[in-house]
Design an enzyme around this catalytic site. Structure first.
Site, mmCIF file in Angstrom:
data_model
loop_
_atom_site.group_PDB
_atom_site.id
_atom_site.type_symbol
_atom_site.label_atom_id
_atom_site.label_comp_id
_atom_site.label_asym_id
_atom_site.label_seq_id
_atom_site.Cartn_x
_atom_site.Cartn_y
_atom_site.Cartn_z
ATOM 1 N N ASN A 199 39.749 35.187 38.925
ATOM 2 C CA ASN A 199 40.579 36.267 39.363
ATOM 3 C C ASN A 199 39.879 37.532 39.062
ATOM 4 O OD1 ASN A 199 41.193 36.476 36.629
ATOM 5 N ND2 ASN A 199 42.880 35.013 36.836
ATOM 6 N N LYS A 201 40.507 39.755 36.654
ATOM 7 C CA LYS A 201 40.543 39.916 34.959
ATOM 8 C C LYS A 201 39.222 38.961 34.623
ATOM 9 C CE LYS A 201 43.382 39.264 30.828
ATOM 10 N NZ LYS A 201 42.637 38.133 30.269
ATOM 11 N N GLU A 202 39.280 37.773 34.932
ATOM 12 C CA GLU A 202 38.086 36.928 34.727
ATOM 13 C C GLU A 202 36.823 37.359 34.989
ATOM 14 O OE1 GLU A 202 40.730 32.632 34.870
ATOM 15 O OE2 GLU A 202 39.814 33.321 36.680
ATOM 16 N N ASP A 269 45.167 27.799 41.950
ATOM 17 C CA ASP A 269 44.920 26.579 42.368
ATOM 18 C C ASP A 269 45.066 26.032 43.545
ATOM 19 O OD1 ASP A 269 44.812 26.085 39.407
ATOM 20 O OD2 ASP A 269 47.105 25.601 39.321
#
Length: 325
Positions: A199, A201-202, A269
């Protein structure tokens, strides 16, 4: 793009999910008074339910899509582990490579809910890496079975299941397309994977580009990550949609397909499960991202950790096509 043909092929595909499997427990009740012992609410329990979480939810998504689904992970030697195995069986997920580790607890997240509001969450977990004997057992079994799978998903929550040795074996030793749901602390584990799906943020944490201002910045992040990891990159950005960076230089922005957002829990997921199943069925990266975008749009319109299926995806795609035409 013949999406119906791709979707119909799902049932013939064999997917392996490796990662941190979890058990989600929901306790539902009513609050009518405050405890005389402390200034806290008293919940009168009315019902309980268990749901597959973490990597097990990824497997639940591929199974819901109709793919033959196998999971590899670790539980503790405890009752939660027995319940988790039972839940996997109920969803027709093959748990032959779920191993118990006496030094680990089964990861369990307990949520207490009243009138659709979560009051508290209680986590049972031990994030230490799995024991050496457990790691060796996993690799030994993977060597025997890995040729059976069309695509492999690594679902990493940094809870100790995914080690450098396991990631290296799966990515470099399996000769399979490996798709990663990453955690930034394990960035070096993933180099050379077929596709990595952080995502935003990651992705920011993995590249160190913290000043995200606009689409140009996201493009910088995606290209840097793609070059560093030698992988295709798909960055999921919530209501901003998804950004696909291919190693051949192609770039696609896919706007969100959600008509109504009720709960974003587990949407990532669903994305990785759908992409893996489309690629296993012979779809391109662009086709996989396109279909996964619809799948994510469906699950965020449902309450809690949800899944979707082939018929729902077909309806959403055909609904949009009919409106456009």
């Amino acid at each position: 793009m013949d999406t119906d043909k791709l979707l119909d092929n799902f049932k013939d595909k064999n997917i392996l999910v490796i990662g941190d499997i979890m058990l989600d427990k929901y306790i539902y009740g009513e609050v009518e008074r405050i405890s005389p012992e402390a200034p806290v609410q008293v919940v009168s329990v009315k019902s309980e339910k268990y749901i597959l979480g973490g990597a097990a939810n990824v497997a639940n998504n591929t199974a819901s899509l109709g793919a033959k689904t196998n999971i590899c992970g670790v539980t503790g030697e405890d009752e939660a582990g027995n319940i988790l195995l039972s839940c996997l069986h109920e969803k027709n997920i093959n748990g032959d490579m779920v191993f118990s580790d006496k030094d680990k607890k089964t990861i369990q997240k307990i949520r207490v809910v009243s009138q659709s509001q979560q009051l508290i969450r209680i986590d049972y977990e031990n994030s230490n890496y799995i024991a050496e004997y457990t790691r060796e057992k996993i690799i030994e079994h993977l060597k025997k079975k890995i040729h059976n799978y069309d695509v492999i998903i690594i679902s990493d929550y940094a809870k100790g299941t995914i080690t450098k040795e396991i990631a290296d074996f799966v990515i470099t030793g399996s000769n399979k397309k490996v798709i990663i749901d990453p955690k930034p602390k394990h960035k070096e584990f993933y180099k050379g994977a077929y596709l990595i799906t952080p995502n935003l943020k990651e992705a920011v944490e993995m590249t160190g580009i913290y000043y995200v201002k606009d689409e140009h910045t996201i493009s910088m992040i995606g290209h840097k990550l793609m070059e560093e990891m030698n992988s295709h990159i798909l960055i999921t950005c919530g209501d901003q949609g998804m950004y696909l960076f291919k190693k051949d230089g192609e770039f696609y922005k896919l706007p969100t397909k959600a008509r109504e957002v009720y709960d974003v829990t587990g949407a990532g997921d669903t994305v990785i499960a759908t992409i893996a199943t489309v690629i296993a069925s012979g779809g391109t990266m662009k086709e996989a991202s396109y279909i996964a975008n619809y799948a994510a749009g469906i699950v965020v319109g449902k309450a809690g950790t949800a899944t979707t299926n082939v018929e729902e995806i077909k309806r959403e795609i055909n609904y949009e096509r009919s409106n456009i035409s």
